[in-house]
Design an enzyme around this catalytic site. Sequence first.
Site: not given
Length: 296
Positions: A109, A111, A208, A266, A271
Site C-alpha cells: 500500500d 503513500e 498502486d 492512510h 493499511d
Amino acid sequence: MCIYLQHWGFPALTEPSASPATSLGIFEVRRDASGCSMLAPLQTGAARFSSYLLSRARKVLGSHLFSPCGVPEFCSISTRKLAAHGFGASMAAMVSFPPQRYHYFLVLDFEATCDKPQIQPQEIIEFPILKLNGRTMEIESTFHMYVQPVIHPQLTPFCTELTGIIQAMVDGQPSLQQVLERVDEWMAKEGLLDPNVKSIFVTCGDWDLKVMLPGQCQYLGLPVADYFKQWINLKKAYSFAMGCWPKNGLLDMNKGLSLQHIGRPHSGIDDCKNIANIMKTLAYRGFIFKQTSKPF
C-alpha cells in the site's frame, strides 16, 4: 466454505482406533434446495469420520454457520460452541481454511505526495510490503521504507495531515530507484524469486500497481519488475466474497467483517496490516483469492 476437523485427545470425540491429532476429514458447509445449511463431507482422513461425530458437529455448529445474508461466517458463538464440545483447543485446531492458490501474498500500500488540487506527477513516499503466508495467513516478513521525492521534495501540509508523514521522515531517504533495488534484494532473500514459489501482490484498489508505480517509473525512465505486473485487488475480492462493493475501502471492509481498524488511515504500513487482517478473515470464511488484474 470448508471445515477441517481434527481431534486432539478429547475423550468425547475420540474414536477408539484413532490416534491424537489425526485429521478426521474436510467438510463443506452447503445449502440444500430449501436454503438450509448442511455439513457435507468432502474428504476423509486416515480415520473415518463416524456418523456419530458428524452428527455432533452438525448439532454444535447449528444455525450459526451462516449470517442473515447467506455469507458463511465463524462468529465467536460458533467458536465457543465448538470449543465447549471438545472440537479442539484453539481456533487453529478447530477451524481452518482451504488451501490458497499462492504460497505467499505480498500486501502493498503506497503513500504518495499529494495536495488539493492534486500535484503532478505524484511520487511514492512510503513503500511497505507484508509477506503473508498463504497457508497460515500470518505475516512472516516486512519490507518498509520511506522514499525521498525528487520532483516535489517538499511535502505539502495536506499530505502530512492525510498520511501522517512529516518532512523529516523522507528527507535523506533513498530514491525510488534505490528502494526498488532493495525490494528486489528483499524478494530474493525471502525466496520469492524462486520460480517454484507462487506469490502475488495484494492492494486495496488498482491504483498502486496500475497507475502509481508504472506512472512514476515511466516518468523517471525506470523499468517495472514483472512481479509488480499482476495483483489481487482486495476490493474486488471482498465484493466477490461478501456480495457488496466497499465504497469506502478498508473502512467499509473492516465494518462489514466486524473488525477493528488497525492504526491510522492512510498510513501505508497500517493499511497493509488492515489488508492482511481482512484477507485472513475472508480466508477463514473459506474464500480463495485469485488474481484480479489483467495481464500487461
